[in-house]
Design a protein around this motif. Structure first.
Motif, PDB file in Angstrom:
ATOM      1  N   ARG B 317       0.831  -1.213   0.000  1.00  0.00           N
ATOM      2  CA  ARG B 317       0.000   0.000   0.000  1.00  0.00           C
ATOM      3  C   ARG B 317       0.862   1.257   0.000  1.00  0.00           C
ATOM      4  N   THR B 320       2.178   1.666  -3.619  1.00  0.00           N
ATOM      5  CA  THR B 320       1.173   2.167  -4.555  1.00  0.00           C
ATOM      6  C   THR B 320       0.744   3.588  -4.199  1.00  0.00           C
ATOM      7  N   LEU B 322      -1.332   4.324  -1.649  1.00  0.00           N
ATOM      8  CA  LEU B 322      -2.616   4.355  -0.957  1.00  0.00           C
ATOM      9  C   LEU B 322      -2.439   4.748   0.502  1.00  0.00           C
ATOM     10  N   TYR B 341      -0.840   8.719  -3.803  1.00  0.00           N
ATOM     11  CA  TYR B 341      -1.122   8.369  -5.203  1.00  0.00           C
ATOM     12  C   TYR B 341      -1.856   9.485  -5.938  1.00  0.00           C
ATOM     13  N   MET B 354      -1.190  -3.562  -9.940  1.00  0.00           N
ATOM     14  CA  MET B 354      -1.422  -4.503  -8.857  1.00  0.00           C
ATOM     15  C   MET B 354      -2.311  -5.647  -9.310  1.00  0.00           C
TER      16      MET B 354
END
Lengths: 404, 545
Positions: B317, B320, B322, B341, B354
């Motif tokens: 996470r 990415t 998030l 993000y 992902m």
């Protein structure tokens, strides 16, 4: 005394059914030599079978009474007779309609009708009839909705039998100032149902959009919207609507905007709070899904997330709510009209019609054809409500079945 | 014979017709014997297990055959007779104990229900007995744990409490329906040891349903293999493992042999595709990651291993965007990425893709396969019309699902493995350099999972992709990883090339993880218990660290 004997009779009846239930199960076990159906039957189920049978016998007896020669007895069972006739009539109509649907149409619609329960086909049939009446009201209705028929008596009873105060030209009678009830009922479909539909759509646009927005963005926006909705929901909705309508009636006079527009907006806003709650709850369950995360990580905008990813997955519960909400909106409009602030005369409206003729309900015991006039409008409301709910139930069942 | 099933046919209702689930299976079970039922999902294992109790789920019916338990014909027995058997002489342990316990009642309340209902024991005796069983199953604080609510104990403990509950009436037969599938390896081994011990002690017969061959090898005396409702073969465990006769069984056994060749070491000084440097992260005020650092180089697979709660997915996470980290940075091809993000450019977002564990929730159920794949293509490259369709066809070719058959299907019309392939195609559609695979094979059957791993390996070679492979399954690590990062409690415990990680000496935790993975050898669990002692396996050992 009367009350005591009533309790006594009820007790006797229940004890009788209880004993019969036991006997029924025991005999069933003996006769079928312990077939699993009777062997594993709980006592409650046996009781239910006997109770159901007793009710069925009473209904048949009541129906026979309603056909009795003696008007005193027949009048007492008049409404039961109509209900049974209506039930059977609609069941047959729904069955024929389903047969028709299975035979005519595209492959998709045929498949739909094949798996459709009778209740749903009844609902669809009724809704189609209502839509038809609402759209073509002007062509179908024999008279105008505001037309006070010259030279025709007021308060003609329904049934068209002159001996009972009817008139063959007005099968459903006339109202207190001599307007044709049938015409007004047909126009009522146009006014009440049309306005209710517009209001519900507006409520869903408002509530759905804000609900999804709150679910997707969360944070302070969610807090502000949700608390605002809480405040609106804390006020009893009918009283709130009454209050706002009173204010609006002043504005409508000064601004020159019809009161109906105000009514649509007021009811839509009040009802959108319920839609908001549902849309937010459903939306929150969807936004935690991985596919939403994938879309967010792709860099998709808010509009795409709300309308392309969330909405398609929320249609089933929203559609079900639409059906229910439509009924509630419809009833609210009827209530407001009944209280005198809704759809304004001389427009025909079912709620107003019930109110205007409500006094006749007192005659139900001895002159059912006279008392039926206000109940016709009430029946029209009830029938549509039941029909919409049947269709919604079926749609919900179907959409949950597809998920498996 | 305790259980005798003869020529049993079961049917399930879907699409308004009855479809076969089990086709004429025979089953025999002696007193005190453990029978392993294995097969892929949809093979009818659970349905057969329940049918052995004379029970069918809604929408399932027994169309033919007989089921007898200790001489009682369960299919014609009255409801009263069955009530006397179920819970008392036949018990059931479900896959998810968390979902099977009633959250509103204390554990012991639910434990004593069967004995008191069947009139075997008084309330007080039953409570005492429950505590004794908890002690035997080595639950911590056995005298008090029963007075907690189900959500107050861990998953592995709950599974053992459920086994204790099944044992409460000392039944002759227990059906175990995948009791360890949802657990971590270190927790699983404790539950396995506990179940085996208690089943042996009370000489209880058991039907053990699982899709994990290594687990069934430890538990069962005999194994029955099912495939789409047909029996493939039955033999005792050792014969079955050493000399399977059927092709299908052999293929099941061979799954674990897939392993990628070793790659040349990374050129010194090469810029990593993804570099995680000193990342700390927290959910609110609860710290989850502490100083996590590792590099992922081009064309390499880094497996991140650890138990649930170790911070594997949180690391993903952070990468990415998030969950923006509290400290540290994540750079991509040498360039530091914005932590959130929402602040990343479209091109930066495109680079990191992902693939999710649960393909069911990763694909929008109302969108067709074609649209799922074409959306990222269109979004990032702006292709439309014929060119878009051509690119989607290409992608579907790559994941071995021809567009002609699958383009217009909804996710619900696909199998689990096919859904996972669509998830891969969606990631590929962005033409990324780096893909995070979050437990992509853990929800799949072993044969299907192997297919997915082979596909990922092929795509890596063709497109020189880099993978971060999050998993708790060390067999998967062995198959696909180039480098391994072991995580525990949000820290990197050990990292290095796969070859080094799988050869001793290990870090104590890595050693425990490795030794907890069941092996196909039927003596594995026995030997391990002899080696380490019953109190030195699983979570008990983790707690001591």
């Amino acid at each position: 005394m009367i009350f005591e004997s009533f309790i006594g009779n009820l007790a006797t009846l229940l004890i009788g059914i209880a004993v019969l239930g036991y006997v029924f199960r025991a005999v069933g076990q003996r006769v079928t030599q312990n077939a699993p159906f009777f062997r594993d039957m709980p006592y409650g189920v046996a009781f239910g079978y006997v109770l159901g049978l007793v009710i069925l016998i009473w209904l048949v007896w009541g129906f026979m009474q309603s056909r009795s020669e003696d008007p005193m007895i027949a009048n007492k069972f008049f409404f039961l007779g109509i209900a049974i006739q209506g039930f059977i009539g609609f069941a047959i109509a729904a069955w024929l309609f389903r047969l028709l649907g299975r035979a005519v149409g595209t492959a998709g619609s045929k498949k739909l009708f094949r798996s459709m329960p009778l209740t749903a086909s009844f609902g669809i049939l009724v809704i189609i009839i209502y839509i038809f009446l609402a759209v073509f009201a002007g062509a179908i209705a024999p008279y105008g909705q505001e037309e006070i028929l010259q030279g025709v008596a007021a308060n003609i009873a329904a049934g068209g039998d002159p001996a009972l105060g009817g008139h063959p030209d007005f099968p459903l009678g006339t109202d207190q100032i001599g307007r044709d009830i049938m015409s007004r009922l047909i126009y009522g479909a146009q006014n009440t149902v049309g306005i209710a539909f517009v209001t519900t759509v507006l409520a869903f646009l408002l509530g759905g959009t804000f609900g999804f927005l709150a679910a997707t963005l969360g944070g302070w926006l969610d807090q502000v919207l949700s608390r605002a909705v809480d405040v609106l929901m804390a006020i009893p909705s009918l009283i709130f609507a009454l209050l706002l309508m009173t204010i609006a009636s002043v504005w409508s006079a000064t601004l020159g905007i019809p009161l109906t527009i105000f009514m649509i907006v007021i009811i839509a806003v009040i009802d959108s709070t319920r839609v908001y709650r549902l849309a937010r709850a459903v939306g929150q369950n969807i936004v935690v899904m991985d596919y939403i995360e994938a879309a967010k990580l792709r860099g998709e905008g808010l509009g795409y997330l709300m309308f392309r990813e969330i909405l398609p997955n929320a249609t089933a519960p929203l559609l079900a709510e639409f059906g229910l909400r439509f009924c509630f909106v419809f009833l609210t409009i009827a209530s407001l009209s009944f209280l005198g602030v809704g759809i304004q005369p001389p427009l025909a409206d079912w709620g107003t019609m019930v109110r205007d003729l409500a006094g006749f309900i007192n005659y139900a015991g001895f002159a059912p054809t006279a008392s039926i006039t206000p109940l016709l409008a009430a029946g029209a409301i009830a029938l549509l409500t039941v029909a919409v709910n049947f269709v919604v139930d079926w749609m919900l069942h179907k959409s949950s079945g597809l998920k498996e | 014979m305790l259980v005798t099933i003869r020529d049993l046919w079961l049917e399930g209702r879907s699409d308004e017709t009855w479809n076969p689930i089990i086709n004429g299976v025979d089953l025999d079970l002696k007193k005190g014997e453990v029978l392993g039922l294995i097969g892929e999902s949809g093979a009818g294992k659970s349905t057969l297990g329940l049918a052995a109790m004379g029970y069918c789920r809604d929408g399932v019916r027994i169309s033919k055959g007989s089921v007898s338990f200790d001489g009682i014909d369960l299919l014609t027995a009255s409801a009263a007779v069955k009530r006397g058997l179920l819970g008392k002489r036949i018990a059931y342990v479900a896959q998810s104990a968390a979902a099977s316990f009633n959250p509103a009642h204390k554990i012991i309340e639910q434990h004593i229900e069967a004995p008191t209902q069947h009139g075997i024991m008084s309330r007080a005796d039953s409570e005492q007995d429950g505590m004794a069983l908890y002690q035997k199953l080595r639950l911590p604080d056995p005298d008090n744990i029963g007075f907690r609510y189900p959500h107050q104990v861990s998953g592995g403990q709950l599974q053992r409490a459920m086994t204790a509950m099944a044992m409460s009436c000392r039944p002759d037969l227990i059906i175990f329906d995948e009791p360890t599938t949802a657990l971590d390896v270190t927790t699983q081994i404790e539950v396995l040891a506990a179940i085996r011990e208690i089943v042996e002690e009370y000489n209880t017969a058991a039907i053990y349903i699982t899709h994990d061959l290594a687990v069934v090898a430890q538990m069962a005396d005999r194994i029955k293999v099912l495939l789409k409702g047909d029996e493939v073969e039955t033999a005792d465990t050792r014969t079955m493992l050493s000399a399977p006769t059927q092709e299908y069984t052999k293929s099941l056994w061979a799954v674990r042999s897939f392993e990628r060749p070793l790659k040349a070491p990374v050129v010194a000084g090469a810029v990593p595709v993804v570099a995680v440097k000193g990342v700390d992260a927290a959910y609110g005020k609860v710290p989850v990651l502490h100083d996590v650092s590792f590099d992922i180089h081009e064309g390499r697979t880094v497996a991140v291993v650890g138990e649930s709660g170790s911070g594997k997915s949180t690391t993903a996470r952070c990468i990415t965007g998030l969950l923006p980290p509290k400290a540290g940075e994540i750079s991509f091809g040498g360039e530091v990425m914005p932590a959130d993000y929402r602040k990343r450019t479209k091109d930066q977002l495109r680079q990191v893709q992902m693939i999710y564990q649960m393909a069911d929730t990763a694909l929008n159920p109302r969108v067709t396969v074609g649209n799922i794949i074409s959306r990222p293509v269109q979004f990032y490259s702006g292709l439309t019309g014929g060119a878009l369709r051509k690119r989607v066809d290409e992608l579907m070719e790559q994941i071995e699902l021809p567009a002609a058959d699958y383009y217009n299907r909804l996710p619900s019309e696909l199998s689990g493995g096919q859904k996972q392939r669509i998830g891969i195609a969606r990631a590929l559609a962005a033409e990324p350099k780096f893909i995070i695979c979050d437990e992509v094979t853990s929800a799949l059957d072993q044969l299907v999972a192997e297919g997915i791993l082979r596909l990922l390996a092929r795509l890596q070679d063709e497109l020189s992709l880099s993978y971060m492979f999050i998993t708790h399954d060390l067999a998967t690590v062995r198959a696909i990883a180039d480098e391994v990062v072991v995580m525990k409690d949000g820290r990197v415990v050990e990292q290095g090339p796969k070859h080094d990680m799988f050869t001793p000496p290990h870090h104590a935790y890595t050693d425990l993880l490795l030794s907890s993975v069941p092996e196909m050898d039927p003596d594995w669990l026995t030997n391990l218990l002899a080696d380490r002692g019953v109190d030195n396996i699983g979570d008990a050992a983790v707690d001591k660290m």
